[in-house]
Design a protein around this motif. Structure first.
Motif, mmCIF file in Angstrom:
data_model
loop_
_atom_site.group_PDB
_atom_site.id
_atom_site.type_symbol
_atom_site.label_atom_id
_atom_site.label_comp_id
_atom_site.label_asym_id
_atom_site.label_seq_id
_atom_site.Cartn_x
_atom_site.Cartn_y
_atom_site.Cartn_z
ATOM 1 N N LEU A 97 0.831 -1.202 0.000
ATOM 2 C CA LEU A 97 0.000 0.000 0.000
ATOM 3 C C LEU A 97 0.867 1.255 0.000
ATOM 4 N N ALA A 98 1.939 1.245 0.772
ATOM 5 C CA ALA A 98 2.846 2.399 0.788
ATOM 6 C C ALA A 98 3.492 2.586 -0.580
ATOM 7 N N GLU A 121 3.926 5.597 -5.759
ATOM 8 C CA GLU A 121 3.889 5.560 -7.223
ATOM 9 C C GLU A 121 2.799 6.469 -7.791
ATOM 10 N N LEU A 122 1.691 6.566 -7.093
ATOM 11 C CA LEU A 122 0.575 7.381 -7.572
ATOM 12 C C LEU A 122 0.618 8.803 -7.015
ATOM 13 N N HIS A 123 1.680 9.110 -6.284
ATOM 14 C CA HIS A 123 1.878 10.452 -5.718
ATOM 15 C C HIS A 123 0.683 10.882 -4.852
ATOM 16 N N ILE A 124 0.236 9.950 -4.049
ATOM 17 C CA ILE A 124 -0.858 10.235 -3.104
ATOM 18 C C ILE A 124 -0.223 10.503 -1.744
ATOM 19 N N PRO A 125 -0.345 11.711 -1.212
ATOM 20 C CA PRO A 125 0.398 12.073 0.003
ATOM 21 C C PRO A 125 -0.125 11.431 1.282
ATOM 22 N N ASN A 126 -1.404 11.079 1.316
ATOM 23 C CA ASN A 126 -1.963 10.539 2.557
ATOM 24 C C ASN A 126 -3.275 9.823 2.284
ATOM 25 N N ILE A 127 -3.756 9.146 3.306
ATOM 26 C CA ILE A 127 -5.077 8.501 3.273
ATOM 27 C C ILE A 127 -6.019 9.376 4.091
ATOM 28 N N LEU A 128 -7.103 9.813 3.473
ATOM 29 C CA LEU A 128 -8.044 10.704 4.140
ATOM 30 C C LEU A 128 -9.161 9.889 4.786
ATOM 31 N N GLY A 165 -4.056 -4.269 1.936
ATOM 32 C CA GLY A 165 -4.776 -3.240 1.200
ATOM 33 C C GLY A 165 -3.949 -2.682 0.055
ATOM 34 N N ARG A 166 -4.627 -2.361 -1.029
ATOM 35 C CA ARG A 166 -3.986 -1.773 -2.201
ATOM 36 C C ARG A 166 -4.853 -0.633 -2.720
ATOM 37 N N VAL A 167 -4.208 0.327 -3.342
ATOM 38 C CA VAL A 167 -4.947 1.420 -3.974
ATOM 39 C C VAL A 167 -5.556 0.899 -5.271
ATOM 40 N N ALA A 168 -6.856 1.118 -5.442
ATOM 41 C CA ALA A 168 -7.539 0.655 -6.657
ATOM 42 C C ALA A 168 -7.069 1.489 -7.841
ATOM 43 N N ARG A 169 -6.588 0.818 -8.875
ATOM 44 C CA ARG A 169 -6.067 1.522 -10.049
ATOM 45 C C ARG A 169 -7.059 1.506 -11.210
ATOM 46 N N ALA A 170 -7.986 0.570 -11.195
ATOM 47 C CA ALA A 170 -8.969 0.509 -12.282
ATOM 48 C C ALA A 170 -9.945 1.671 -12.147
ATOM 49 N N PRO A 171 -10.530 2.121 -13.257
ATOM 50 C CA PRO A 171 -11.521 3.204 -13.195
ATOM 51 C C PRO A 171 -12.664 2.834 -12.246
ATOM 52 N N THR A 172 -13.084 3.796 -11.472
ATOM 53 C CA THR A 172 -14.118 3.552 -10.467
ATOM 54 C C THR A 172 -15.498 3.570 -11.097
ATOM 55 N N ARG A 173 -16.243 2.506 -10.879
ATOM 56 C CA ARG A 173 -17.633 2.473 -11.329
ATOM 57 C C ARG A 173 -18.500 3.248 -10.342
ATOM 58 N N PRO A 174 -19.592 3.847 -10.822
ATOM 59 C CA PRO A 174 -20.457 4.615 -9.910
ATOM 60 C C PRO A 174 -20.932 3.799 -8.714
ATOM 61 N N SER A 175 -21.165 2.515 -8.917
ATOM 62 C CA SER A 175 -21.656 1.676 -7.822
ATOM 63 C C SER A 175 -20.581 1.384 -6.783
ATOM 64 N N CYS A 176 -19.309 1.658 -7.132
ATOM 65 C CA CYS A 176 -18.205 1.364 -6.217
ATOM 66 C C CYS A 176 -17.613 2.618 -5.585
ATOM 67 N N GLU A 177 -18.187 3.761 -5.847
ATOM 68 C CA GLU A 177 -17.664 5.000 -5.277
ATOM 69 C C GLU A 177 -17.823 5.000 -3.756
ATOM 70 N N PHE A 178 -16.855 5.626 -3.104
ATOM 71 C CA PHE A 178 -16.921 5.749 -1.655
ATOM 72 C C PHE A 178 -17.886 6.874 -1.293
#
Length: 253
Positions: free
Chosen positions: A132-133, A138-145, A211-224
């Motif tokens: 996960l880190a 790699e995706l330049h995500i600074p933190n988990i909100l 846990g892993r960051v989801a890389r596939a495009p997010t479907r509307p039904s899977c949005e947080f």
């Protein structure tokens, strides 16, 4: 002993041993006081002082003094709100102090719209060797909100916590960003737990669950979203209450 002295002694003995009836008659006269008449009646009827006291009826207001005041619903809510406010103010102050004392804090806290009962927590550090880190770098995500909402009966009930971004797969993160941790349920919660303990537990659990960051495009039904997260959390709590909390294998996430 003179004859006069003998007469005085005899008179004293007669007065001492005279009959109760005679005493009663004398006490009932005009010169007898109410206290003397009461004493004579008790002497005649064989009633002792303790029994006489017990026979006196209690005043109407005596029982009301013994009853405890039962707080109303409004008073109970006010007390709970005061407890929640004091606890969160104390925790927020401590977290802010830690943030200012460290150049690279593990997590930081922000109030949502200046609401003390709703927080945004940014988790900046997790196990650097985890997948996960690696994804975050790699995706330049600074933190988990994370989003925390504290109920009215906090700290006697757990906060509701969910992931807002990024979208994480596995790692005990469910639909809508809900988090599957016994610590966040009424059954696993304890009022001594702090926000810091909850956040650090999540940091460990999300790595343990691969846990892993989801890389596939997010479907509307899977949005947080909060609504989907609350529904998913209620479902998982109901399931675990029925079958118990068993830590799954890492491959199950």
């Amino acid at each position: 002993m003179t004859s006069r002295s003998k007469e005085k002694v005899a008179a004293a003995f007669r007065k001492l041993f005279r009959s109760p009836d005679k005493l009663d008659n004398e006490g009932a006269g005009p010169s007898g006081s109410p206290a003397r008449r009461g004493l004579l009646r008790r002497h005649r009827d064989g009633v002792g002082p303790a029994e006489a006291t017990a026979s006196v009826p209690a005043s109407p207001g005596a029982s009301s003094l013994v009853k405890k005041k039962v707080p109303g619903a409004t008073e109970v809510r006010d007390r709970a709100a005061a407890v929640r406010t004091r606890r969160l103010m104390k925790e927020l102050k401590e977290i802010k102090r830690l943030q200012e004392s460290r150049p690279d804090p593990v997590f930081t806290v922000e109030l949502v719209n200046d609401n003390l009962f709703e927080w945004h927590v940014r988790l900046h550090q997790i196990d650097p060797e985890s997948d996960l880190a690696t994804d975050l770098r790699e995706l330049h995500i600074p933190n988990i909100l994370l989003h925390l909402v504290f109920p009215e009966n906090f700290p006697f009930a757990p906060p509701f916590m969910r992931v807002i971004e990024p979208r994480i797969e596995k790692g005990f993160v469910m639909e809508g960003g809900a988090i599957c941790m016994e610590l966040l349920t009424p059954r696993g919660w304890a009022s001594a737990y702090t926000v810091e303990a909850v956040v650090m537990q999540f940091a460990a659990s999300v790595v343990k669950g691969q846990g892993r960051v989801a890389r596939a495009p997010t479907r509307p039904s899977c949005e947080f979203s909060r609504r989907r997260a609350e529904e998913a959390f209620r479902s998982v709590v109901k399931t675990h209450d029925k079958y118990g909390w068993v830590t799954p294998a890492l491959s199950d996430g």
